[in-house]
Design a protein around this motif. Structure first.
Motif, PDB file in Angstrom:
ATOM      1  N   GLU A  39      -7.537   6.968   2.867  1.00  0.00           N
ATOM      2  CA  GLU A  39      -6.361   6.693   2.033  1.00  0.00           C
ATOM      3  C   GLU A  39      -5.271   7.729   2.290  1.00  0.00           C
ATOM      4  O   GLU A  39      -4.088   7.395   2.366  1.00  0.00           O
ATOM      5  CB  GLU A  39      -6.744   6.682   0.556  1.00  0.00           C
ATOM      6  N   PHE A  40      -5.678   8.984   2.445  1.00  0.00           N
ATOM      7  CA  PHE A  40      -4.717  10.036   2.771  1.00  0.00           C
ATOM      8  C   PHE A  40      -4.039   9.739   4.109  1.00  0.00           C
ATOM      9  O   PHE A  40      -2.822   9.873   4.244  1.00  0.00           O
ATOM     10  CB  PHE A  40      -5.416  11.402   2.812  1.00  0.00           C
ATOM     11  N   TYR A  41      -4.826   9.329   5.099  1.00  0.00           N
ATOM     12  CA  TYR A  41      -4.251   9.013   6.410  1.00  0.00           C
ATOM     13  C   TYR A  41      -3.288   7.829   6.322  1.00  0.00           C
ATOM     14  O   TYR A  41      -2.257   7.806   6.984  1.00  0.00           O
ATOM     15  CB  TYR A  41      -5.348   8.739   7.444  1.00  0.00           C
ATOM     16  N   VAL A  42      -3.611   6.843   5.488  1.00  0.00           N
ATOM     17  CA  VAL A  42      -2.696   5.713   5.284  1.00  0.00           C
ATOM     18  C   VAL A  42      -1.366   6.223   4.750  1.00  0.00           C
ATOM     19  O   VAL A  42      -0.301   5.875   5.262  1.00  0.00           O
ATOM     20  CB  VAL A  42      -3.314   4.664   4.325  1.00  0.00           C
ATOM     21  N   LEU A  43      -1.415   7.071   3.730  1.00  0.00           N
ATOM     22  CA  LEU A  43      -0.176   7.631   3.183  1.00  0.00           C
ATOM     23  C   LEU A  43       0.567   8.449   4.239  1.00  0.00           C
ATOM     24  O   LEU A  43       1.793   8.382   4.337  1.00  0.00           O
ATOM     25  CB  LEU A  43      -0.481   8.507   1.962  1.00  0.00           C
ATOM     26  N   HIS A  44      -0.174   9.186   5.043  1.00  0.00           N
ATOM     27  CA  HIS A  44       0.444   9.993   6.107  1.00  0.00           C
ATOM     28  C   HIS A  44       1.185   9.119   7.114  1.00  0.00           C
ATOM     29  O   HIS A  44       2.354   9.366   7.419  1.00  0.00           O
ATOM     30  CB  HIS A  44      -0.627  10.827   6.819  1.00  0.00           C
ATOM     31  N   PHE A  45       0.503   8.112   7.626  1.00  0.00           N
ATOM     32  CA  PHE A  45       1.124   7.267   8.657  1.00  0.00           C
ATOM     33  C   PHE A  45       2.331   6.514   8.121  1.00  0.00           C
ATOM     34  O   PHE A  45       3.360   6.409   8.792  1.00  0.00           O
ATOM     35  CB  PHE A  45       0.105   6.291   9.255  1.00  0.00           C
ATOM     36  N   LEU A  54       4.948   0.113   7.287  1.00  0.00           N
ATOM     37  CA  LEU A  54       4.209  -0.320   8.473  1.00  0.00           C
ATOM     38  C   LEU A  54       3.613  -1.695   8.221  1.00  0.00           C
ATOM     39  O   LEU A  54       3.262  -2.032   7.088  1.00  0.00           O
ATOM     40  CB  LEU A  54       3.062   0.652   8.789  1.00  0.00           C
ATOM     41  N   ARG A  55       3.483  -2.446   9.298  1.00  0.00           N
ATOM     42  CA  ARG A  55       2.742  -3.710   9.206  1.00  0.00           C
ATOM     43  C   ARG A  55       1.264  -3.382   9.064  1.00  0.00           C
ATOM     44  O   ARG A  55       0.794  -2.367   9.564  1.00  0.00           O
ATOM     45  CB  ARG A  55       2.980  -4.558  10.454  1.00  0.00           C
ATOM     46  N   LEU A  56       0.544  -4.246   8.395  1.00  0.00           N
ATOM     47  CA  LEU A  56      -0.883  -4.005   8.197  1.00  0.00           C
ATOM     48  C   LEU A  56      -1.619  -3.876   9.527  1.00  0.00           C
ATOM     49  O   LEU A  56      -2.543  -3.075   9.655  1.00  0.00           O
ATOM     50  CB  LEU A  56      -1.507  -5.104   7.334  1.00  0.00           C
ATOM     51  N   LEU A  57      -1.196  -4.640  10.534  1.00  0.00           N
ATOM     52  CA  LEU A  57      -1.823  -4.565  11.851  1.00  0.00           C
ATOM     53  C   LEU A  57      -1.631  -3.177  12.465  1.00  0.00           C
ATOM     54  O   LEU A  57      -2.557  -2.615  13.050  1.00  0.00           O
ATOM     55  CB  LEU A  57      -1.253  -5.651  12.776  1.00  0.00           C
ATOM     56  N   GLU A  61      -4.669  -0.247  13.286  1.00  0.00           N
ATOM     57  CA  GLU A  61      -4.872   0.463  14.549  1.00  0.00           C
ATOM     58  C   GLU A  61      -4.804   1.981  14.365  1.00  0.00           C
ATOM     59  O   GLU A  61      -5.585   2.718  14.949  1.00  0.00           O
ATOM     60  CB  GLU A  61      -3.829   0.011  15.571  1.00  0.00           C
ATOM     61  N   LEU A  62      -3.895   2.446  13.527  1.00  0.00           N
ATOM     62  CA  LEU A  62      -3.726   3.881  13.320  1.00  0.00           C
ATOM     63  C   LEU A  62      -4.886   4.515  12.562  1.00  0.00           C
ATOM     64  O   LEU A  62      -5.326   5.615  12.870  1.00  0.00           O
ATOM     65  CB  LEU A  62      -2.414   4.161  12.570  1.00  0.00           C
ATOM     66  N   VAL A  63      -5.386   3.805  11.556  1.00  0.00           N
ATOM     67  CA  VAL A  63      -6.431   4.355  10.697  1.00  0.00           C
ATOM     68  C   VAL A  63      -7.826   4.098  11.273  1.00  0.00           C
ATOM     69  O   VAL A  63      -8.775   4.808  10.965  1.00  0.00           O
ATOM     70  CB  VAL A  63      -6.310   3.789   9.263  1.00  0.00           C
ATOM     71  N   GLY A  64      -7.943   3.102  12.140  1.00  0.00           N
ATOM     72  CA  GLY A  64      -9.225   2.817  12.766  1.00  0.00           C
ATOM     73  C   GLY A  64     -10.188   2.051  11.879  1.00  0.00           C
ATOM     74  O   GLY A  64     -11.389   2.304  11.883  1.00  0.00           O
ATOM     75  N   LEU A  65      -9.647   1.135  11.090  1.00  0.00           N
ATOM     76  CA  LEU A  65     -10.470   0.280  10.242  1.00  0.00           C
ATOM     77  C   LEU A  65     -10.266  -1.177  10.630  1.00  0.00           C
ATOM     78  O   LEU A  65      -9.276  -1.521  11.267  1.00  0.00           O
ATOM     79  CB  LEU A  65     -10.076   0.458   8.765  1.00  0.00           C
ATOM     80  N   SER A  68      -9.944  -6.471   7.460  1.00  0.00           N
ATOM     81  CA  SER A  68     -10.339  -6.676   6.064  1.00  0.00           C
ATOM     82  C   SER A  68     -10.461  -5.352   5.319  1.00  0.00           C
ATOM     83  O   SER A  68     -10.090  -5.254   4.143  1.00  0.00           O
ATOM     84  CB  SER A  68     -11.645  -7.469   5.976  1.00  0.00           C
ATOM     85  N   ALA A  69     -10.951  -4.304   5.983  1.00  0.00           N
ATOM     86  CA  ALA A  69     -11.075  -2.996   5.332  1.00  0.00           C
ATOM     87  C   ALA A  69      -9.701  -2.417   5.004  1.00  0.00           C
ATOM     88  O   ALA A  69      -9.502  -1.855   3.923  1.00  0.00           O
ATOM     89  CB  ALA A  69     -11.859  -2.029   6.218  1.00  0.00           C
ATOM     90  N   VAL A  70      -8.738  -2.570   5.912  1.00  0.00           N
ATOM     91  CA  VAL A  70      -7.381  -2.091   5.649  1.00  0.00           C
ATOM     92  C   VAL A  70      -6.771  -2.880   4.500  1.00  0.00           C
ATOM     93  O   VAL A  70      -6.123  -2.309   3.615  1.00  0.00           O
ATOM     94  CB  VAL A  70      -6.488  -2.176   6.909  1.00  0.00           C
ATOM     95  N   SER A  71      -6.985  -4.178   4.492  1.00  0.00           N
ATOM     96  CA  SER A  71      -6.462  -5.014   3.419  1.00  0.00           C
ATOM     97  C   SER A  71      -6.994  -4.566   2.060  1.00  0.00           C
ATOM     98  O   SER A  71      -6.239  -4.425   1.103  1.00  0.00           O
ATOM     99  CB  SER A  71      -6.850  -6.467   3.644  1.00  0.00           C
ATOM    100  N   ARG A  72      -8.304  -4.352   1.982  1.00  0.00           N
ATOM    101  CA  ARG A  72      -8.910  -3.907   0.720  1.00  0.00           C
ATOM    102  C   ARG A  72      -8.378  -2.540   0.308  1.00  0.00           C
ATOM    103  O   ARG A  72      -8.072  -2.302  -0.866  1.00  0.00           O
ATOM    104  CB  ARG A  72     -10.442  -3.855   0.845  1.00  0.00           C
ATOM    105  N   LEU A  73      -8.242  -1.643   1.271  1.00  0.00           N
ATOM    106  CA  LEU A  73      -7.746  -0.302   0.991  1.00  0.00           C
ATOM    107  C   LEU A  73      -6.319  -0.356   0.451  1.00  0.00           C
ATOM    108  O   LEU A  73      -5.996   0.295  -0.536  1.00  0.00           O
ATOM    109  CB  LEU A  73      -7.812   0.537   2.271  1.00  0.00           C
ATOM    110  N   VAL A  74      -5.474  -1.160   1.077  1.00  0.00           N
ATOM    111  CA  VAL A  74      -4.080  -1.293   0.641  1.00  0.00           C
ATOM    112  C   VAL A  74      -4.014  -1.914  -0.757  1.00  0.00           C
ATOM    113  O   VAL A  74      -3.241  -1.465  -1.600  1.00  0.00           O
ATOM    114  CB  VAL A  74      -3.244  -2.094   1.667  1.00  0.00           C
ATOM    115  N   VAL A  75      -4.846  -2.912  -1.022  1.00  0.00           N
ATOM    116  CA  VAL A  75      -4.873  -3.534  -2.352  1.00  0.00           C
ATOM    117  C   VAL A  75      -5.230  -2.485  -3.410  1.00  0.00           C
ATOM    118  O   VAL A  75      -4.605  -2.425  -4.467  1.00  0.00           O
ATOM    119  CB  VAL A  75      -5.861  -4.731  -2.394  1.00  0.00           C
TER     120      VAL A  75
END
Length: 141
Positions: A39-45, A54-57, A61-65, A68-75
């Motif tokens: 989550e910290f890396y998401v905020l960083h990027f 950023l687009r979810l795609l 790629e940046l976070v390495g998930l 579906s995992a990125v979608s859940r994390l963003v939600v």
């Protein structure tokens, strides 16, 4: 054959160092900000992206998930109890979804960044760490 085994051992040692640092960082971020390392890396990027979105795609790629995992994390990070992110549909491609950092998310990121840097600096300054890392990297090259 001995050289291949030594390279493996060096690589495993480096991997263990990385894992140890990640565990220390994650623990500090969870305790102080209720943020996982991902989550910290998401905020960083997102915070460092153009227009702070950023687009979810791209995020995937940046976070390495996985997608579906990125979608859940963003939600989770959009939820009212967190409120660090908000989603928007891409105007030129309705299928594309952007996620943007909120003011609350930016504040949380800036505070967490201080903790992240402090923990990392403390771990890197421990006795023998620099020597150990130098020895391992010399063995790789």
């Amino acid at each position: 054959m001995q050289q291949k085994s030594e390279l493996l051992n060096v690589w495993l040692s480096l991997s263990n160092i990385h894992t140890h640092l990640n565990e220390k960082l994650e623990l500090a971020l969870l305790q102080e900000y209720d943020l996982s390392l991902k989550e910290f890396y998401v905020l960083h990027f997102i915070s460092n992206a153009e227009e702070k979105k950023l687009r979810l795609l791209q995020l995937q790629e940046l976070v390495g998930l996985s997608q579906s995992a990125v979608s859940r994390l963003v939600v989770r990070m959009e939820a009212k109890d967190c409120g660090a992110l908000e989603r928007h549909t891409c105007e030129d491609d309705r299928r594309g979804i952007y996620t943007r950092i909120t003011k609350l998310g930016e504040n949380k990121y800036n505070k967490a960044l201080q903790t992240y840097n402090q923990v990392l600096q403390t771990e890197l300054e421990k006795d023998g760490f620099e020597t150990q890392l130098e020895d391992l990297t010399k063995k790789l090259f």
